[in-house]
Write an enzyme that holds these catalytic residues in place. Structure first.
Site, PDB file in Angstrom:
ATOM      1  N   ARG A   1       0.842  -1.185   0.000  1.00 27.18           N
ATOM      2  CA  ARG A   1       0.000   0.000   0.000  1.00 27.18           C
ATOM      3  C   ARG A   1       0.882   1.241   0.000  1.00 27.18           C
ATOM      4  O   ARG A   1       1.764   1.366   0.837  1.00 27.18           O
ATOM      5  CB  ARG A   1      -0.785  -0.032   1.323  1.00 27.18           C
TER       6      ARG A   1
ATOM      7  N   THR B   1      -1.077   7.610  -0.807  1.00 27.93           N
ATOM      8  CA  THR B   1      -2.359   7.502  -1.528  1.00 27.93           C
ATOM      9  C   THR B   1      -3.217   6.354  -0.985  1.00 27.93           C
ATOM     10  O   THR B   1      -4.411   6.292  -1.250  1.00 27.93           O
ATOM     11  CB  THR B   1      -2.116   7.226  -3.023  1.00 27.93           C
TER      12      THR B   1
ATOM     13  N   ASP C   1       0.978  -1.887  12.519  1.00 30.17           N
ATOM     14  CA  ASP C   1       1.419  -2.379  11.205  1.00 30.17           C
ATOM     15  C   ASP C   1       1.701  -3.880  11.316  1.00 30.17           C
ATOM     16  O   ASP C   1       2.703  -4.302  11.903  1.00 30.17           O
ATOM     17  CB  ASP C   1       2.682  -1.626  10.758  1.00 30.17           C
TER      18      ASP C   1
ATOM     19  N   ASP D   1       5.088  -5.306   9.905  1.00 27.90           N
ATOM     20  CA  ASP D   1       6.239  -4.950  10.745  1.00 27.90           C
ATOM     21  C   ASP D   1       6.228  -5.745  12.043  1.00 27.90           C
ATOM     22  O   ASP D   1       7.283  -6.162  12.526  1.00 27.90           O
ATOM     23  CB  ASP D   1       6.224  -3.447  11.049  1.00 27.90           C
TER      24      ASP D   1
HETATM   25  C1  PRP Z   1      -1.130  -4.088   4.858  1.00 26.61           C
HETATM   26  C2  PRP Z   1      -2.009  -5.278   5.157  1.00 26.61           C
HETATM   27  C3  PRP Z   1      -2.898  -5.345   3.949  1.00 26.61           C
HETATM   28  C4  PRP Z   1      -3.080  -3.881   3.608  1.00 26.61           C
HETATM   29  C5  PRP Z   1      -4.426  -3.432   4.095  1.00 26.61           C
HETATM   30  O1  PRP Z   1      -0.109  -4.433   4.010  1.00 26.61           O
HETATM   31  O2  PRP Z   1      -1.293  -6.453   5.421  1.00 26.61           O
HETATM   32  O3  PRP Z   1      -2.331  -6.052   2.859  1.00 26.61           O
HETATM   33  O4  PRP Z   1      -2.031  -3.160   4.279  1.00 26.61           O
HETATM   34  O5  PRP Z   1      -4.686  -2.145   3.718  1.00 26.61           O
HETATM   35  P1  PRP Z   1      -5.836  -1.774   2.687  1.00 26.61           P
HETATM   36  O6  PRP Z   1      -7.050  -2.540   3.074  1.00 26.61           O
HETATM   37  O7  PRP Z   1      -6.001  -0.282   2.905  1.00 26.61           O
HETATM   38  O8  PRP Z   1      -5.343  -2.068   1.306  1.00 26.61           O
HETATM   39  P2  PRP Z   1       1.042  -3.415   3.543  1.00 26.61           P
HETATM   40  O9  PRP Z   1       0.658  -2.765   2.264  1.00 26.61           O
HETATM   41  O10 PRP Z   1       1.392  -2.507   4.682  1.00 26.61           O
HETATM   42  O11 PRP Z   1       2.251  -4.380   3.180  1.00 26.61           O
HETATM   43  P3  PRP Z   1       3.101  -5.372   4.088  1.00 26.61           P
HETATM   44  O12 PRP Z   1       2.213  -6.516   4.472  1.00 26.61           O
HETATM   45  O13 PRP Z   1       4.202  -5.770   3.160  1.00 26.61           O
HETATM   46  O14 PRP Z   1       3.604  -4.616   5.293  1.00 26.61           O
HETATM   47  N1  URA Z   2      -2.129  -2.237   7.321  1.00 25.02           N
HETATM   48  C1  URA Z   2      -1.687  -2.554   8.564  1.00 25.02           C
HETATM   49  O1  URA Z   2      -0.701  -3.305   8.712  1.00 25.02           O
HETATM   50  N2  URA Z   2      -2.353  -2.081   9.614  1.00 25.02           N
HETATM   51  C2  URA Z   2      -3.428  -1.281   9.498  1.00 25.02           C
HETATM   52  O2  URA Z   2      -4.004  -0.859  10.522  1.00 25.02           O
HETATM   53  C3  URA Z   2      -3.866  -0.947   8.189  1.00 25.02           C
HETATM   54  C4  URA Z   2      -3.194  -1.444   7.131  1.00 25.02           C
END
Ligand code: PRP
Ligand code: URA
Length: 206
Positions: free
Chosen positions: A101, A105, A197, A200
């Site tokens: 994400r 944006t 997160d 993380d």
């Molecule tokens: C997080 C989470 C989802 C997404 C949710 O991933 O694990 O995939 O955000 O957000 P949304 O519903 O607004 O799309 P992230 O993009 O942070 O990637 P990561 O798992 O690699 O940290």
């Molecule tokens: N992605 C995350 O990891 N946590 C949130 O709260 C939203 C998106």
């Protein structure tokens, strides 16, 4: 259609995950365990077919799952749910979809997809702990549909109404399963109270 799985053990474990004091090891372990408990509930209506077998005492008719199961974790955080689900369905095949994400944006960006060849005839469980704006889930569902999937479940731990609405609007045929429906998204697109997160916290990258 939305299913919020209401189970005291899931609530207990989710509270441990929500706690900011919980470190990577316990966060991952509880995510694993919740993934397994949710799968137990989600699979309870999966269709069976009869199979003729022979026990040490003679012939009988047993059951086996009618369809294969394909797990599709959304990278990275979805990976944290795979082990727990495979404890229950060890024969499940695993596809992967890479999305991140954009921090500003909140739009999802695609970087990888690889699916098993039987995806079109399988029950596909897309897994990701977080359903925030729903952008990532909608993009992941688009991707498995392009690969031929028709029987699709979205399995997340924590979601908010905005994400649920986005998925239901784009993909009304997909069943959504959550362990908890949270209050809201904050101004930077994070779920409140949420888990922080998830990627993380699973991988210790912050
Ligand atoms: C997080 C989470 C989802 C997404 C949710 O991933 O694990 O995939 O955000 O957000 P949304 O519903 O607004 O799309 P992230 O993009 O942070 O990637 P990561 O798992 O690699 O940290
Ligand atoms: N992605 C995350 O990891 N946590 C949130 O709260 C939203 C998106």
């Amino acid at each position: 259609m939305l299913h919020v799985i209401d189970h005291p053990v899931i609530k207990h474990k989710l509270t441990i995950m929500r706690n900011v004091e919980t470190g990577t090891k316990d966060f991952r372990q509880n995510l694993d365990e919740i993934g397994g408990l949710m799968t137990y509930e989600i699979t309870k209506d999966f269709p069976l077919v009869d199979v003729e077998i022979e026990t040490p005492m003679g012939k009988t008719t047993g059951s086996k799952l009618d369809k294969e199961i394909v797990l599709v974790p959304i990278l990275r955080a979805g990976l944290g749910m795979v082990n727990g689900i495979q404890q229950l369905v060890p024969t499940a095949k695993v596809g992967h979809i890479g999305l991140y994400r954009d921090e500003k944006t909140l739009e999802p960006h695609f970087y990888y997809a690889k699916f098993p060849s039987n995806i079109a005839n399988s029950t596909v469980m897309i897994v990701d702990p977080m359903l925030a704006t729903g952008g990532s889930a909608v993009a992941a569902i688009d991707s498995v549909k392009n690969a031929g999937a028709t029987d699709i479940r979205l399995v997340c731990l924590v979601g908010v109404q905005e994400g649920i609405d986005a998925v239901e609007k784009a993909h009304p045929d997909v069943e959504i399963y959550l362990a908890a429906k949270d209050e809201k998204l904050n101004e930077i697109g994070y779920i409140v109270p949420g888990l922080g997160d998830a990627g993380d916290r699973i991988f210790g990258t912050k």
